[in-house]
Design a protein around this motif. Structure first.
Motif, PDB file in Angstrom:
ATOM      1  N   ALA A  42      -6.692  -2.939  -6.328  1.00 22.71           N
ATOM      2  CA  ALA A  42      -7.185  -1.633  -6.053  1.00 22.71           C
ATOM      3  C   ALA A  42      -6.988  -1.471  -4.509  1.00 22.71           C
ATOM      4  N   HIS A  43      -7.364  -2.476  -3.715  1.00 22.22           N
ATOM      5  CA  HIS A  43      -7.099  -2.338  -2.480  1.00 22.22           C
ATOM      6  C   HIS A  43      -5.577  -2.380  -2.090  1.00 22.22           C
ATOM      7  N   LEU A  44      -4.840  -3.083  -2.484  1.00 24.36           N
ATOM      8  CA  LEU A  44      -3.324  -2.766  -2.312  1.00 24.36           C
ATOM      9  C   LEU A  44      -3.055  -1.481  -2.643  1.00 24.36           C
ATOM     10  N   PHE A  45      -3.495  -0.785  -3.956  1.00 27.35           N
ATOM     11  CA  PHE A  45      -2.949   0.431  -4.195  1.00 27.35           C
ATOM     12  C   PHE A  45      -3.311   1.549  -3.196  1.00 27.35           C
ATOM     13  N   GLU A  46      -4.519   1.279  -2.636  1.00 32.29           N
ATOM     14  CA  GLU A  46      -5.268   2.186  -1.548  1.00 32.29           C
ATOM     15  C   GLU A  46      -4.269   1.961  -0.243  1.00 32.29           C
ATOM     16  N   HIS A  47      -3.897   1.302   0.013  1.00 30.06           N
ATOM     17  CA  HIS A  47      -3.182   0.744   1.540  1.00 30.06           C
ATOM     18  C   HIS A  47      -1.644   0.623   1.565  1.00 30.06           C
ATOM     19  N   MET A  48      -1.127   0.270   0.477  1.00 23.95           N
ATOM     20  CA  MET A  48       0.386   0.340   0.420  1.00 23.95           C
ATOM     21  C   MET A  48       1.062   1.765   0.299  1.00 23.95           C
ATOM     22  N   SER A  58       5.108 -15.899 -15.503  1.00 22.16           N
ATOM     23  CA  SER A  58       5.547 -14.754 -15.937  1.00 22.16           C
ATOM     24  C   SER A  58       5.324 -13.697 -14.731  1.00 22.16           C
ATOM     25  N   ILE A  59       6.021 -12.674 -14.908  1.00 20.70           N
ATOM     26  CA  ILE A  59       6.135 -11.785 -13.713  1.00 20.70           C
ATOM     27  C   ILE A  59       5.981 -10.425 -14.271  1.00 20.70           C
ATOM     28  N   LEU A  60       4.968  -9.515 -13.383  1.00 24.50           N
ATOM     29  CA  LEU A  60       5.098  -8.176 -13.523  1.00 24.50           C
ATOM     30  C   LEU A  60       5.383  -7.474 -11.981  1.00 24.50           C
ATOM     31  N   ILE A  61       6.313  -6.683 -11.897  1.00 24.07           N
ATOM     32  CA  ILE A  61       6.638  -5.936 -11.090  1.00 24.07           C
ATOM     33  C   ILE A  61       6.168  -4.328 -11.356  1.00 24.07           C
ATOM     34  N   ALA A  62       5.715  -3.911 -10.283  1.00 21.90           N
ATOM     35  CA  ALA A  62       4.928  -2.492 -10.326  1.00 21.90           C
ATOM     36  C   ALA A  62       5.334  -1.774  -9.154  1.00 21.90           C
ATOM     37  N   GLN A  63       5.106  -0.332  -9.061  1.00 21.78           N
ATOM     38  CA  GLN A  63       5.498   0.468  -7.885  1.00 21.78           C
ATOM     39  C   GLN A  63       4.268   1.443  -7.887  1.00 21.78           C
ATOM     40  N   LYS A  64       3.775   1.672  -6.398  1.00 24.03           N
ATOM     41  CA  LYS A  64       2.867   2.865  -6.170  1.00 24.03           C
ATOM     42  C   LYS A  64       3.649   3.954  -6.349  1.00 24.03           C
ATOM     43  N   PRO A  65       3.229   5.057  -6.880  1.00 24.28           N
ATOM     44  CA  PRO A  65       3.906   6.272  -7.486  1.00 24.28           C
ATOM     45  C   PRO A  65       4.154   7.044  -5.927  1.00 24.28           C
ATOM     46  N   VAL A  66       5.362   7.605  -5.993  1.00 26.16           N
ATOM     47  CA  VAL A  66       5.767   8.174  -4.546  1.00 26.16           C
ATOM     48  C   VAL A  66       5.197   9.738  -4.676  1.00 26.16           C
ATOM     49  N   GLY A  86      -5.375  -4.862   6.723  1.00 23.68           N
ATOM     50  CA  GLY A  86      -5.191  -3.607   6.810  1.00 23.68           C
ATOM     51  C   GLY A  86      -3.407  -3.481   6.904  1.00 23.68           C
ATOM     52  N   ASN A  87      -2.987  -2.500   7.481  1.00 21.71           N
ATOM     53  CA  ASN A  87      -1.472  -2.201   7.915  1.00 21.71           C
ATOM     54  C   ASN A  87      -0.538  -2.843   6.728  1.00 21.71           C
ATOM     55  N   LEU A  88      -0.932  -2.430   5.699  1.00 23.76           N
ATOM     56  CA  LEU A  88      -0.280  -2.803   4.460  1.00 23.76           C
ATOM     57  C   LEU A  88       0.944  -1.864   4.175  1.00 23.76           C
ATOM     58  N   ALA A  89       0.773  -0.689   4.929  1.00 22.54           N
ATOM     59  CA  ALA A  89       1.856   0.305   4.608  1.00 22.54           C
ATOM     60  C   ALA A  89       3.220  -0.200   5.186  1.00 22.54           C
ATOM     61  N   GLN A  90       3.373  -1.234   6.179  1.00 26.55           N
ATOM     62  CA  GLN A  90       4.664  -1.449   6.477  1.00 26.55           C
ATOM     63  C   GLN A  90       5.682  -2.178   5.925  1.00 26.55           C
ATOM     64  N   TYR A  91       4.946  -2.562   4.455  1.00 27.87           N
ATOM     65  CA  TYR A  91       5.649  -3.662   3.769  1.00 27.87           C
ATOM     66  C   TYR A  91       6.542  -2.522   2.667  1.00 27.87           C
ATOM     67  N   PHE A 109      -0.838   1.533 -10.494  1.00 24.89           N
ATOM     68  CA  PHE A 109       0.403   1.088 -10.106  1.00 24.89           C
ATOM     69  C   PHE A 109       1.153   1.403 -11.325  1.00 24.89           C
ATOM     70  N   GLN A 110       2.564   1.987 -11.426  1.00 24.08           N
ATOM     71  CA  GLN A 110       3.588   2.169 -12.508  1.00 24.08           C
ATOM     72  C   GLN A 110       4.360   0.887 -12.511  1.00 24.08           C
ATOM     73  N   LEU A 111       4.147   0.242 -13.793  1.00 18.94           N
ATOM     74  CA  LEU A 111       4.859  -0.830 -14.125  1.00 18.94           C
ATOM     75  C   LEU A 111       6.314  -0.440 -14.238  1.00 18.94           C
ATOM     76  N   LYS A 112       7.151  -1.247 -13.761  1.00 21.89           N
ATOM     77  CA  LYS A 112       8.630  -1.247 -13.552  1.00 21.89           C
ATOM     78  C   LYS A 112       9.328  -2.317 -14.502  1.00 21.89           C
ATOM     79  N   LEU A 113       8.675  -3.608 -14.628  1.00 26.69           N
ATOM     80  CA  LEU A 113       9.341  -4.779 -15.104  1.00 26.69           C
ATOM     81  C   LEU A 113       8.333  -5.832 -15.459  1.00 26.69           C
ATOM     82  N   LYS A 114       8.579  -6.079 -16.818  1.00 24.98           N
ATOM     83  CA  LYS A 114       7.354  -7.497 -17.291  1.00 24.98           C
ATOM     84  C   LYS A 114       8.678  -8.463 -17.798  1.00 24.98           C
TER      85      LYS A 114
END
Length: 273
Positions: free
Chosen positions: A214-220, A265-273, A189-194, A250-255
């Motif tokens: 799915a767990h990260l999306f729920e708690h971030m 290889s790298i994927l960077i995504a963002q949880k929508p605001v 838990g406590n993933l919203a601090q990051y 998540f919204q993909l921001k960079l591949k």
């Protein structure tokens, strides 16, 4: 020779290499064993094009051994990290061992530097707190994040590896204030601090990665970024990979699909605001 025939020959070479490694009496970090592993990894080079790689991956004998290759690579990678972690901790000059003896030090500097620059460029707000999931026995990404001025927490499901990684960080950076958490990321838990969460390439198999996302999306927290290390083409035989669709919602921001060997290889995504 057409591409299908070339792919069939290459697939046979991969199978032969895998069977040879499996036949070793013990899997230890020795010069001879490392030479054998490097020969095998050369067969899975990032430099092969997508059409050729798709043909190789479609071969039935490759699909049959894919889970075994991933399991073997995960085990070998853990042994390799522990080997170097123990050398660093036991050394009177750990920074010398890391900087001048560990073969992949410059690779980690370059790869992590690329990720750090990317997350700062993509962030809506200043990035401060990060979590490294799957920090392992040799947490070089952790140290790079820390050295760049970020506040880092480390999480790993493997208790002994986590402890060894903590000792490595203490040896290389005695004044660090990092936290080390022994837990399953799906129970954390406590993933919203990051502001950013890094997900190491070898964390979870391909089915478990969906549960983790799915767990990260729920708690971030909204606006936080997720950095996922993954693989494409023949490298998917080594790492349990995840693609853009696997990061939904998540919204993909960079591949970043790399074609240089030893680079994930790298994927960077963002949880929508």
């Amino acid at each position: 020779m057409n591409i299908s025939n070339q792919a069939a020959i290459h697939a046979t070479q991969i199978v032969d290499g895998f069977e040879h490694i499996k036949s070793m009496s013990t899997l230890e970090i020795t010069p001879d064993n490392m030479a054998t592993f490097h020969q095998f990894l050369d067969l899975l080079s990032n430099e092969h094009g997508s059409e050729f790689a798709d043909n190789v991956l479609a071969q039935p004998q490759i699909q049959k051994i894919k889970p075994g290759i991933q399991q073997l690579f995960s085990h070998a990678s853990s042994l390799y990290e522990r080997h170097w972690a123990e050398r660093i901790v036991a050394s009177d000059d750990p920074n010398e061992v890391l900087g001048n003896e560990y073969p992949y030090y410059k690779h980690y500097q370059r790869a992590t530097g690329l990720e750090i620059n990317a997350i700062h460029s993509l962030a809506d707000e200043p990035v401060k707190n990060v979590l490294m999931v799957g920090s392992g026995a040799l947490p070089l990404t952790t140290l790079a994040l820390h050295n760049s001025g970020l506040q880092v927490d480390n999480l790993d499901i493997n208790g002994p590896d986590l402890l060894l990684g903590q000792q490595v960080c203490q040896s290389l950076s005695p004044e660090n204030e990092m936290t080390f958490i022994h837990n399953d990321i799906c129970q954390q838990g406590n993933l919203a601090q990051y502001d950013v969460i890094w997900l190491a390439a070898l964390v979870g198999d391909e089915s478990l990665k969906n549960k983790i996302v799915a767990h990260l999306f729920e708690h971030m927290k909204p606006g936080a970024q997720l950095v996922v290390r993954t693989a494409y083409n023949l490298r998917t035989l080594l790492y349990p990979s995840i693609d853009e669709q696997g990061l939904t919602p998540f919204q993909l921001k960079l591949k970043i699909q790399t074609y240089a060997d030893n680079f994930h290889s790298i994927l960077i995504a963002q949880k929508p605001v």
